[in-house]
Design a protein around this motif. Structure first.
Motif, PDB file in Angstrom:
ATOM      1  N   ASP A  91     -26.031 -20.235  15.027  1.00 23.19           N
ATOM      2  CA  ASP A  91     -26.398 -20.266  16.444  1.00 23.19           C
ATOM      3  C   ASP A  91     -26.726 -21.717  16.798  1.00 23.19           C
ATOM      4  N   ALA A  93     -27.996 -23.088  19.256  1.00 23.59           N
ATOM      5  CA  ALA A  93     -29.260 -23.280  19.968  1.00 23.59           C
ATOM      6  C   ALA A  93     -30.452 -23.332  19.016  1.00 23.59           C
ATOM      7  N   THR A  94     -30.314 -22.732  17.837  1.00 19.20           N
ATOM      8  CA  THR A  94     -31.471 -22.642  16.946  1.00 19.20           C
ATOM      9  C   THR A  94     -31.226 -23.147  15.524  1.00 19.20           C
ATOM     10  N   GLU A  95     -29.954 -23.375  15.165  1.00 16.28           N
ATOM     11  CA  GLU A  95     -29.642 -23.771  13.799  1.00 16.28           C
ATOM     12  C   GLU A  95     -28.815 -25.057  13.792  1.00 16.28           C
ATOM     13  N   THR A 131     -27.504 -29.298  18.202  1.00 13.33           N
ATOM     14  CA  THR A 131     -28.407 -30.406  18.490  1.00 13.33           C
ATOM     15  C   THR A 131     -28.902 -31.107  17.227  1.00 13.33           C
TER      16      THR A 131
END
Length: 187
Positions: A91, A93-95, A131
């Motif tokens: 993911d 957004a989170t990983e 990110t």
């Protein structure tokens, strides 16, 4: 020299490059037993990266002299065996995306090939919404990754399937939009 996406036709050359890179570079950091174990268990291409279009090769005169890439899948590195969720999509957004399987032919080190692969990987991962980047470095790669802005998360002992233990360093860095982050004090 040219950087491009790896194809199925490159797989034999990539496999040969990985083994040659380990034989040439690892003995400066690991003993003979560790180098031999790494040649068997670390110098191993995860075909999913080629299939996913996230693996690059550098060619010089038609020969593959460097390779590496990134992955949107859960597997962090090759060498310690398979896990049930290795193929799971991450993911963004989170990983963090995974930087993986970076190898350079011994006579082509210190020419910016690894950096070019890291830059291409960062741009592609960022374009997919990641990110952060994370990797498990063997000791020969730590200077490159540090120069590229990766920070050490922790030192680990990587136990290969045959029981040989290699020192490794888990490293991480943020994805910066379209530019590389230089270490402090460098332009």
């Amino acid at each position: 020299m040219s950087l491009r996406m790896a194809t199925d036709a490159d797989v034999p050359a990539i496999a040969a490059l990985m083994r040659a890179s380990v034989r040439a570079i690892f003995p400066r950091f690991y003993d003979a037993e560790q180098t031999a174990g790494a040649e068997i268990h670390i110098a191993h291409l995860d075909r999913a990266m080629v299939d996913d279009g996230t693996y690059y090769v550098h060619e010089d005169g038609g020969e593959v002299v460097a390779c590496g890439g990134w992955s949107r899948r859960a597997r962090l590195y090759t060498g310690s065996g398979d896990r049930d969720d290795d193929a799971r999509l991450l993911d963004p957004a989170t990983e963090p995306a995974r930087v993986r399987a970076m190898f350079v032919r011994g006579d082509h080190t210190r020419r910016g090939l690894g950096r070019a692969i890291l830059e291409a990987s960062e741009r592609a991962a960022g374009a997919e919404g990641f990110t952060r980047l994370v990797l498990m470095a063997t000791l020969p790669g730590v200077p490159l990754y540090t120069a590229f802005g990766f920070a050490e998360v922790r030192r680990v002992d990587v136990t290969l399937p045959d029981g040989i233990v290699l020192a490794g360093v888990e490293m991480e860095r943020p994805v910066t939009a379209g530019r590389t982050r230089c270490p402090p004090g460098r332009p």
